[in-house]
Structures are given as C-alpha cells and as structure tokens.
Design an enzyme around this catalytic site. Sequence first.
Site, PDB file in Angstrom:
ATOM      1  N   CYS A  73       0.430  -6.247   4.076  1.00 26.56           N
ATOM      2  CA  CYS A  73      -0.693  -6.359   3.123  1.00 26.56           C
ATOM      3  C   CYS A  73      -0.297  -6.386   1.659  1.00 26.56           C
ATOM      4  O   CYS A  73      -0.568  -7.354   0.966  1.00 26.56           O
ATOM      5  CB  CYS A  73      -1.669  -5.198   3.299  1.00 26.56           C
ATOM      6  SG  CYS A  73      -2.062  -4.776   4.977  1.00 26.56           S
ATOM      7  N   HIS A 129      -5.312  -2.750  -2.825  1.00 24.52           N
ATOM      8  CA  HIS A 129      -4.013  -2.446  -2.211  1.00 24.52           C
ATOM      9  C   HIS A 129      -2.779  -2.977  -2.945  1.00 24.52           C
ATOM     10  O   HIS A 129      -1.752  -3.276  -2.334  1.00 24.52           O
ATOM     11  CB  HIS A 129      -3.966  -2.945  -0.746  1.00 24.52           C
ATOM     12  CG  HIS A 129      -3.063  -2.102   0.102  1.00 24.52           C
ATOM     13  ND1 HIS A 129      -2.701  -2.444   1.383  1.00 24.52           N
ATOM     14  CD2 HIS A 129      -2.437  -0.932  -0.172  1.00 24.52           C
ATOM     15  CE1 HIS A 129      -1.900  -1.515   1.874  1.00 24.52           C
ATOM     16  NE2 HIS A 129      -1.732  -0.591   0.953  1.00 24.52           N
TER      17      HIS A 129
END
Length: 547
Positions: A73, A129
């Site tokens: 991610c 993130h």
Amino acid sequence: MVFKTFNVGLVWAIAALINATNQQRPNIVLIIADDLGWDDVSFHGSAQVLTPNIDLLAYSGAALQRYYTHSQCSPSRAAMLTGKYAHRLGMQGHPIVVSEDRGIPLNEKLLPQYLKELGYATHLVGKWHVGHSREAYLPTSRGFDSHFGHRSGFIDYYEYIIEEKLSTGKVAGLDLYRNLTPAWDVEGYITDVYTHEALKLIKYRDKNKPFFLQLAHSAPHSANEGAPLQAPPELVRAMRHVELGERRLYAAMVKKLDDSVSQVVEALEQEEMLNNTVIVFISDNGGMTEGFTRNWASNWPLRGLKSSPFEGGIRAAGLIWFKDIHYADDPTWKGRMHSVDWLPTLLKAAGGGKVEGIDGVNLWDSILRGDSASRYEHVEIDDYTGYAAITLGKYKLITGRTVPAHSKCKYGDELRGVIGQPPSYETALENSVVYAVLKRTGKPLDVEWMMKKRLLLTIDCGDVPGNQSSCGTEEDKVSLFNIDEDPCERRDLSKILPEVVQQLHRRITEEWDKRVPRIVPMVRDPKSKPSLHNYTWTTWIDDTLSN
Ligand SMILES: *[C@@H]1O[C@H](CO)[C@@H](O)[C@H](O)[C@H]1NC(C)=O
Ligand SMILES: *[C@@H]1O[C@H](CO)[C@@H](O)[C@H](O)[C@H]1NC(C)=O
Ligand SMILES: *[C@@H]1O[C@H](CO)[C@@H](O)[C@H](O)[C@H]1NC(C)=O
C-alpha cells in the site's frame, strides 16, 4: 524512456498559463480498491465474484491489462502521488504502521498540488497511508482541499478503529477524520460511508472549478485480526454460491465496492459530468490470500501475493474510462503502465505541463489512441524485505530474499469453489446501474459482445503444475521469467539465459543504488498510543518544534 532536462519551473508555468483560461479541463475521479486480487473482478473472468458495474467501465473504456504497482500500500500510493518509485522516497517495503513516524518526504510535490495549480478543487475520501504522525504529512497539508477518511493502513468496517501491537501490548484507537477532526459522529458500513461522502462532494462541488476526487476505499482490505472480513449479513447470504465462508464474506465486500462504483457513475451522469470526467478504477496492489493482512483475495492464476515481486503482487486490476476512449473489439490497452505513470498521465489529461525528474511517463495520448506506446521497464525494490525485481521488455528478473510464503504458484485455486449454478453474468450485466447509464449515453451495448471481451481479458495459463518444486520458492534465489509467454511465472529461465540475467542484473543494480535506504526494523513510537490522545490515532509529533 529517456528524459531530457528542461527548466522544470518555466515549462510548467508556461503550460499552466496557456491553459489558464480553459474551462473544459476534465474532472478526474480516481477510485482505488485496497488489496483487491486479480481474479476478484469478473472482467478478468471470475464466475464467482461478480462486478458488473466495474466490468462495464472496462468494456467501454480501456482495460489496463498490464497495469503494475508496487507490491504494497504505502509504496504504491506514494508512487502514484509523486510519479517516483517508492525506493527513491524511502517509502519502499513494509507499509507505514499506525505508530510509525514516516511519510512522503516534505520536499516532494504531490499530484493534488499540481492539480490545484491548474485550478482544480481537490478532495480525498478514504485511505491516505503515506504519513500521519505530523500535521505536515496529512492530505490537507499536501494539496487536498479536504480529506474525509482514514490515515493509516486499514480500519474496522463499522467502528473505524485500528489496532496495533506496541511493546506494552495491544492498543486501539479511532482512525477516521474529517480534515483534522476525529469523526466520532459517523455511523455505517465504511464503503457506504465513503460512497455517500463522494456523492455529496460531486453534488455540491464548486462548478467554477474542475473537480478532482480520489476515492480510496478501505475495501476489500482486511480489518483487525479479531474480525478481518466484514460485510452486511444480507449481502453475505446473497453469496451462497461461493463455497468457502471467508470467501463469501469477501465476495460481499467486493459487491459493496462494485455498488459504490455504480453510484459514483450515476451521480456523474445526474450532474451532467460524465461527458467530461476521466474515471480510473485500480487496485493499489495484488490481493493477500494468506498471511498478515490476509483477506482471502485471489490473484489466480498469477503467482504470488501482495508484498511479493511476483505478478500476483504487482500486476493489479485497472481500467480507465473517458468519453473519448473508443476501442473497437478488444478493450485491452496494449501498453504497460506503472503506478508512477498516473501523475504525468492525469496531468496531461488535465492539460498540465510536463514534469521533469520523475520516473513516471505520460501515457494519456497512447491510451486515447489505443496504441501500445508505453513504458518498457519497471522495477520493484524492497530493501526492507531484501529483494529487487526488474521487468525489461518481456523478461523479468527477481533477485534477493522474497518471502517463500508469498511467492507460491496455485494461490487462490482452493478459493474458487462454486456451489451449483453461479449467478448469471449476463443478467448481472444487464441489470447493472452502469449498463443503464451507458445505454442512456448511447453507447452500443451488446451482452454477447461483452462476453467475448471478457474472454480476451482472462489470463489462461493452462493447468498449473500440481508441483510446487517447479515454482522454486526458496529464498535467495535468482529467477528469470518470460512474462509475455509465461505470465504465471512457472518456468525459471535463469539457468538457460545467463546473459539476459546479467543484463537485467546490471540495470537493477543501478536502480538499487538510487534508493533512500529503509531503517530496519521499523520504529513503533509509544507516544502515538491512542489512550494518550482520547483514544484516537492523532498526529503526535509537533512539526513546529521539530522542523
Ligand atoms: C456535457 O454535457 C453538458 C450537458 O449536456 C453540457 O452543458 C456540456 O457542455 C458538455 N461538456 C462537454 C465537455 O461536452
Ligand atoms: C516437479 O517439478 C520438477 C521441476 O520442474 C520436475 O523435475 C519433477 O519431475 C516434477 N515432479 C512431479 C511429480 O511432477
Ligand atoms: C473524546 O472522545 C469522545 C468519544 O469517546 C468524544 O465524544 C469526545 O468529543 C472526545 N473529546 C475531545 C476533546 O475530542
């Protein structure tokens, strides 16, 4: 691709000036699924997990069948936002954990910042993130006018908390924010919550500005370990054709995602934006069939999982839809794209100038024309785990320590069980919202023709050998694959083609030397502990003191 050096600032400023009066810049809606597997969209052939709305965008736009990402991610999102490979940012390898003080370096300019210069309104709904320990790392400090969503890797689908194991034990806190404020008031299933937020932004947008929305779902990422898979029970029941219980839950999570896409497309139609909006749908990386953050996703028939340099980790589901993309019979865009290419590609679509000093290349014109001009090489460097991979032309070299448990063939095979007759795909297509929307726009829609398109988009590697030894999963191995002929990476050619190994090795070594090294092991900061911050994962480092 070779870059010439220009005066970056000047080229950009002139381009921005030329376009300053252009009111027709397209809107951009960039939808990101989290850890969605290759075989978890039905346009790749799944008869089990049906995603008719997403599929219709692929069939009537461009299916990015060779769309590559970083394998996890944070690296893949950092690459999208900067146009640079994660290893040049110190963002490679294991994603940022919620107690970690790390982010995209503050001297980097991000996609929403470029778009703002072109006059866009910029919104992030959902996952970030790429840094949340300091306010300076947050989306609203980095080019987004607004952020509603979670800042770290994942959250519970109903309670929006994330757990972390600190040295003192397990802790948990809220990670859902409206800009800088904890969103304690929110209720509902997170995919719906994010969708409603997106619809609101579309409806109440500033009509004097082009609109950029990054809708980064949490789905279908796993939640915390006690309840990794979550979906409304009535939807899970609707998945009774799926053999395994976990996979049923997963299919329901993906169904919610497909519904979300349909609602966004419908809203764009209602707002008369469909004729001027670029819609992108991608997964950030491959699915995680087993291991940490397991979500029962399937990358079948590709080899390997998220966090591996095998195709299952880095070859992700992707499509782009725009009114001017008209491919005749085969919806496949024949080129090769990497996450780093979104920045220059979307900026070109937006009428922006060329950005120098990045790894990404502009593929907008090639995608519009439907030709195969594209990137020739892409790399995957993870010095945290200890591997490097390069794909150059048809060959791919993997060297170093890949995790054997993430590298196997045959992942996903045991998840494919279907009880009785699966639901009819044709009916699902015909009953879908996007089908009705496209029909109203006058797009020719023939279901039989779509079934043919689907076949073209399905990878068939024949029978996978029931024999893991031919997959060579030991550590510290050099492997070479011909990705064009062997997309499932079953035949290691390193012994047969030593000169190709040498050539690719030289090239990957050059890239490896450009990296900003990762600190191993990562540092989990006890000061982030939610109980010190009213049980939220808030920013815990004051930039004004440390910068
Ligand atoms: C899109 O459609 C709307 C409404 O029909 C129209 O006002 C607008 O000019 C169109 N935009 C483009 C780029 O065609
Ligand atoms: C398994 O694969 C290896 C390497 O390709 C091969 O030598 C071996 O004969 C195979 N074993 C079986 C039982 O198929
Ligand atoms: C602390 O958390 C509670 C929810 O547990 C919330 O209602 C309250 O507003 C928060 N207090 C502050 C100062 O943010």
